[in-house]
Write an enzyme that holds these catalytic residues in place. Structure first.
Site, mmCIF file in Angstrom:
data_model
loop_
_atom_site.group_PDB
_atom_site.id
_atom_site.type_symbol
_atom_site.label_atom_id
_atom_site.label_comp_id
_atom_site.label_asym_id
_atom_site.label_seq_id
_atom_site.Cartn_x
_atom_site.Cartn_y
_atom_site.Cartn_z
ATOM 1 N N TRP A 11 19.362 -21.656 -12.962
ATOM 2 C CA TRP A 11 19.193 -22.493 -11.774
ATOM 3 C C TRP A 11 18.046 -22.002 -10.911
ATOM 4 C CZ3 TRP A 11 20.881 -26.985 -12.569
ATOM 5 C CH2 TRP A 11 22.039 -27.181 -13.329
ATOM 6 N N ASP A 45 20.737 -20.642 -2.553
ATOM 7 C CA ASP A 45 21.501 -21.649 -3.300
ATOM 8 C C ASP A 45 22.892 -21.069 -3.546
ATOM 9 O OD1 ASP A 45 22.689 -23.302 -5.144
ATOM 10 O OD2 ASP A 45 21.094 -23.167 -6.654
ATOM 11 N N LYS A 59 31.884 -27.638 -6.882
ATOM 12 C CA LYS A 59 32.540 -26.411 -7.368
ATOM 13 C C LYS A 59 33.574 -25.940 -6.346
ATOM 14 C CE LYS A 59 28.102 -25.658 -9.438
ATOM 15 N NZ LYS A 59 28.308 -25.930 -10.844
HETATM 16 C C1 PLP Z 1 23.792 -22.286 -8.739
HETATM 17 C C2 PLP Z 1 23.547 -23.741 -9.037
HETATM 18 N N1 PLP Z 1 22.496 -24.355 -8.482
HETATM 19 C C3 PLP Z 1 22.232 -25.652 -8.713
HETATM 20 C C4 PLP Z 1 23.032 -26.401 -9.546
HETATM 21 C C5 PLP Z 1 22.683 -27.849 -9.780
HETATM 22 O O1 PLP Z 1 23.499 -28.624 -9.001
HETATM 23 P P1 PLP Z 1 23.431 -30.219 -9.015
HETATM 24 O O2 PLP Z 1 23.977 -30.665 -10.314
HETATM 25 O O3 PLP Z 1 24.284 -30.583 -7.824
HETATM 26 O O4 PLP Z 1 22.018 -30.624 -8.824
HETATM 27 C C6 PLP Z 1 24.149 -25.823 -10.125
HETATM 28 C C7 PLP Z 1 25.024 -26.616 -11.009
HETATM 29 O O5 PLP Z 1 25.837 -26.130 -11.752
HETATM 30 C C8 PLP Z 1 24.397 -24.453 -9.880
HETATM 31 O O6 PLP Z 1 25.442 -23.838 -10.448
#
Ligand code: PLP
Length: 360
Positions: free
Chosen positions: A102, A172, A196
């Site tokens: 991510w 994040d 989550k």
């Molecule tokens: C740490 C992290 N950041 C970003 C995301 C992406 O999130 P989204 O699907 O809401 O764009 C996730 C998804 O699992 C994640 O675990």
């Protein structure tokens, strides 16, 4: 399945059963309005109270000071990967800690937007199996921000120590928001996809310090934090039902004792599963014992693909589901967010022990 299972999905993930029950009870007629929340106008006073209560609940849970704004947005955490450089990139320079897939995507997006990206620490060379030390001297003083991902959903590492730097820190927290106590004031901005620890997919929460708003002029309206701050998350139709479920989750968490309660519980839950893995002959966790282990996501595996497959199949038959690991790590992954009951963790640990005995 005729009854509820223990759902170890990384997200969308398990929600508190009490919350789902309340939502079901209120589905057809919310608070005597004669309609369900999905049917309420976002401009109605009934809905305004829901979003106001959601914000108040989150502020209380995370002890968010008055100089931070709380936004309920859309586009997932992934849209934040772009909005952050767009809104904060005054010098067009940003520093990132690369701790997994991510943060890698966040880096890619910043580069796409013409940012000069400096990766100050990375654990990529060891498949992100630890949280890299950050040498604060490597963080550029004229960078617009330092971006971190404190919990790595896919690789199962975490670190809540915030590097002591003079530039704004952006985090994040999609997979660990409200899982343990931390100081909001250590960050200039925190964001998290809801699916989550908060509620259904479709909502992203942004907690942003006031001085970070309106740094860059002329952005597309929907991509400018100022638009959403000025309209209190109501510039356009917000994800009304998702925000309502988030409010119920916040109420539920507050009633149980807030983030402190969940931190204690999460530590116990994670220890139950890590202990079963560490004391087995067959299983190994992706992250070695110690402070880098996530409380929320536990990737683990055996060294034989057919045993992993057998484990997943048998676990599923026991009502322990969605344990398949992410394709980049393989094996299994147990995501044990706030709403995963300790009984689910115990049942998984007992199953790991039983499987180990029968197959080692
Ligand atoms: C740490 C992290 N950041 C970003 C995301 C992406 O999130 P989204 O699907 O809401 O764009 C996730 C998804 O699992 C994640 O675990």
């Amino acid at each position: 399945m005729t009854k509820r299972v223990y759902n170890f999905s990384a997200g969308p993930a398990v929600l508190p059963e009490k919350v789902l029950q309340q939502a079901a009870d209120e589905m057809l007629n919310y608070a005597g309005s004669g309609m369900g929340v999905m049917e309420l106008s976002h401009r109605s006073s009934t809905y305004q109270k829901i979003i106001d209560d959601a914000e108040a609940g989150l502020r209380k849970l995370m002890d968010i000071p008055a100089n931070y704004k709380v936004l309920f947005l859309q586009g997932g955490a992934s849209l934040q990967f772009a909005m952050i450089p767009m809104n904060f990139g005054v010098n067009k320079k940003a520093d990132y800690i690369n701790t997994g897939e991510w943060s890698g995507k966040a880096i890619k997006e910043a580069k796409k937007l013409g940012m000069d990206v400096n990766v100050v620490a990375s654990s990529e060379e060891s498949t992100f199996s630890f949280f890299p030390e950050v040498d604060v001297n490597k963080v550029r003083k004229d960078a617009d921000y330092l971006h971190i991902t404190p919990n790595n959903t896919i690789f199962g590492t975490k670190c809540m120590d915030v590097p002591k730097v003079s530039i704004p820190v952006v985090a994040d927290m999609s997979s660990n928001i409200m899982s343990e106590k931390f100081n909001v004031t250590d960050y200039a901005m925190i964001y998290a996809g809801a699916q989550k620890n908060i509620g259904p997919a479709g909502v992203v929460i942004v907690i942003i310090r006031e001085d970070m708003i309106g740094k860059i002029k002329g952005l597309p309206t929907m991509l400018d934090y100022k638009t959403h701050v000025d309209a209190a998350s109501m510039f356009n139709t917000p994800p009304t039902y998702g925000i309502y479920i988030a409010k119920l989750v916040f109420d539920h968490m507050l009633a149980l004792g807030g983030v402190e309660y969940f931190e204690k519980l999460n530590k116990k839950k994670a220890a139950i599963i890590y202990d079963a893995i560490d004391n087995s002959k067959l299983f190994k966790a992706h992250v070695k014992p110690g402070k880098d282990r996530s409380l929320m996501n536990i990737p683990f595996f055996t060294d034989k693909e057919e045993l992993n497959e057998k484990f997943l199949k048998q676990a599923s038959a026991e009502g322990l589901v969605t344990l398949k690991g992410h394709r980049s790590v393989g094996g299994m992954r147990a995501s044990i967010y706030n709403a995963m009951p300790i009984e689910g963790c115990q049942k998984l640990a007992d199953f790991i022990k039983k499987f180990d005995k029968e197959n080692a």
